[in-house]
Write an enzyme that holds these catalytic residues in place. Structure first.
Site, mmCIF file in Angstrom:
data_model
loop_
_atom_site.group_PDB
_atom_site.id
_atom_site.type_symbol
_atom_site.label_atom_id
_atom_site.label_comp_id
_atom_site.label_asym_id
_atom_site.label_seq_id
_atom_site.Cartn_x
_atom_site.Cartn_y
_atom_site.Cartn_z
ATOM 1 C CB THR A 281 -5.558 12.122 -17.113
ATOM 2 O OG1 THR A 281 -6.522 13.144 -17.260
ATOM 3 C CG2 THR A 281 -4.183 12.595 -17.476
ATOM 4 N NE ARG B 5 -11.309 21.581 -17.036
ATOM 5 C CZ ARG B 5 -10.683 20.446 -16.758
ATOM 6 N NH1 ARG B 5 -10.165 19.722 -17.727
ATOM 7 N NH2 ARG B 5 -10.557 20.024 -15.525
ATOM 8 C CB SER C 280 -10.722 10.020 -20.320
ATOM 9 O OG SER C 280 -10.071 8.780 -20.099
ATOM 10 C CB THR D 51 -5.648 10.998 -13.061
ATOM 11 O OG1 THR D 51 -6.841 10.840 -13.827
ATOM 12 C CG2 THR D 51 -5.696 10.030 -11.902
ATOM 13 N N GLY D 52 -7.867 13.038 -12.362
ATOM 14 C CA GLY D 52 -9.050 13.439 -11.614
ATOM 15 C C GLY D 52 -9.402 14.887 -11.895
ATOM 16 C CB THR E 260 -6.261 14.314 -20.268
ATOM 17 O OG1 THR E 260 -7.586 13.975 -19.873
ATOM 18 C CG2 THR E 260 -6.116 15.815 -20.192
HETATM 19 N N1 ASP Z 1 -7.206 15.749 -14.805
HETATM 20 C C1 ASP Z 1 -7.986 15.772 -16.025
HETATM 21 C C2 ASP Z 1 -8.549 17.134 -16.221
HETATM 22 O O1 ASP Z 1 -8.967 17.769 -15.250
HETATM 23 C C3 ASP Z 1 -9.103 14.804 -16.086
HETATM 24 C C4 ASP Z 1 -8.930 13.488 -15.440
HETATM 25 O O2 ASP Z 1 -7.838 13.024 -15.162
HETATM 26 O O3 ASP Z 1 -9.932 12.861 -15.180
HETATM 27 O O4 ASP Z 1 -8.640 17.555 -17.337
#
Ligand code: ASP
Length: 333
Positions: free
Chosen positions: A193, A221, A90, A244-245, A211
């Site tokens: 991330t 995106r 990721s 993150t997320g 990330t």
């Molecule tokens: N925050 C990151 C994104 O939306 C992805 C992640 O941390 O899972 O690109």
């Protein structure tokens, strides 16, 4: 608290001695449901980062500090480990591609003086965080995107690299074969991330976040990670936070800025992260497959973290050792 801390530290030493532990050889300390993350050591320096790949990143950041690096150097050096690791799917090399099969990277960096640099939708560069640092140091801008960011990186001497590994290509092919509908999944592919925050021995803060974004995202995106205030925010008078997320909800609530502002109002890092998650859960449409995690570090070296759902972990490094912590969450499943 003293017992809890010593358990954590002894877990670390014990695991090393016994040759146990996870991939990186560190112990995991599991918090009981409802318990908040312990405020780990206030001695400087302190490093905190997201997920279990944060353990290796923290070590590189620690080494950078040992060799005279400042918080900013340590933050950059730390996340570069995840960017170069093909098993971290990721971030950087080995990151899962977008829906068209291209690996596009988002990254940012921020220092103790409020300077910031960022790149979004950058292709074929192994260390987007270092390009972000160059944006910060060598341009009057904060963010460069896409082809412009790549041209800037090449002008700065970065070389192009193919970032799509065989494993990532296969995952993308399988995803396409399965009907090719994008759907975020909580904790899937062990999100994700790397965000890393450093408080160095001079009590200066810095942070970095990098990330490949949500796997199989729509081409073009951009998530929260390269957006200053969303994926990362540093205020040297107060503290720093990173996220993150699922970036869309972090963007909608400017999560990292919110965490730092809550700390400014007197909340501990743990409480500030929790409040920011609660805000996100009320201000946006949260769905079952959504995960978000925040980590924070105060000016005094206190750490904290909170997530929307179970499964998020953070890694903390201090003079007392290195630990991986299960982060408390708003929902229990
Ligand atoms: N925050 C990151 C994104 O939306 C992805 C992640 O941390 O899972 O690109």
């Amino acid at each position: 608290m003293a017992n809890r801390r010593s358990f954590i530290i002894h877990s670390f030493i014990g695991a090393l001695a016994a040759g146990l532990g996870c991939r990186y050889g560190y112990a995991t300390h599991v918090l009981a449901p409802g318990m908040s993350l312990p405020a780990l050591p206030a001695e400087l320096p302190v490093i905190i980062s997201t997920w279990n790949h944060g353990l290796a990143a923290n070590e590189a950041a620690w080494q950078s500090l040992l060799h005279g690096g400042k918080a900013l150097d340590a933050a950059e050096q730390g996340v570069m480990v995840s960017e170069a690791d093909p098993e971290v799917n990721s971030v950087g090399y080995g990151g899962l591609p977008d829906a068209s099969g291209k690996v596009t990277l988002d990254a940012c960096i921020m220092d103790s003086k409020g300077n910031a640099g960022s790149v979004a939708c950058l292709e074929n560069i192994l260390h987007p965080v270092s390009v972000a640092r160059k944006v910060m140091e060598n341009t009057p801008h904060v963010m460069l995107t896409g082809a412009g960011a790549l041209q800037f990186a090449l002008d700065q001497g970065f070389e192009q690299t193919d970032l799509l590994t065989d494993a990532a290509r296969k995952a993308w092919e399988n995803w396409k074969a399965s009907g090719a509908r994008y759907a975020p999944q909580a904790n899937w592919e062990n999100h994700d991330t790397i965000g890393l925050l450093v408080l160095d021995t001079e009590a200066s803060l810095a942070g970095a976040c990098t990330t490949s974004g949500m796997a199989f995202k729509h081409p073009g995106r951009v998530g929260d990670s390269p957006v200053i205030g969303a994926g990362l925010f540093v205020d040297n008078a107060v503290g720093a936070a990173t996220a993150t997320g699922e970036g869309e909800v972090v963007l909608k609530t400017l999560g990292s800025f919110l965490v730092v502002e809550l700390m400014r109002q007197g909340h501990s890092p743990a409480k500030a992260c929790e409040e920011a998650v609660r805000r996100l859960a009320t201000a946006t449409s949260v769905h079952k497959q959504m995960q978000v995690g925040y980590i924070a570090l105060s000016k005094t070296g206190e750490t904290g973290a909170f997530a929307l759902r179970p499964g998020f972990q953070c890694a903390v490094r201090s003079a007392k050792g290195s630990v991986l912590l299960d982060v408390p969450s708003l929902f229990q499943d």
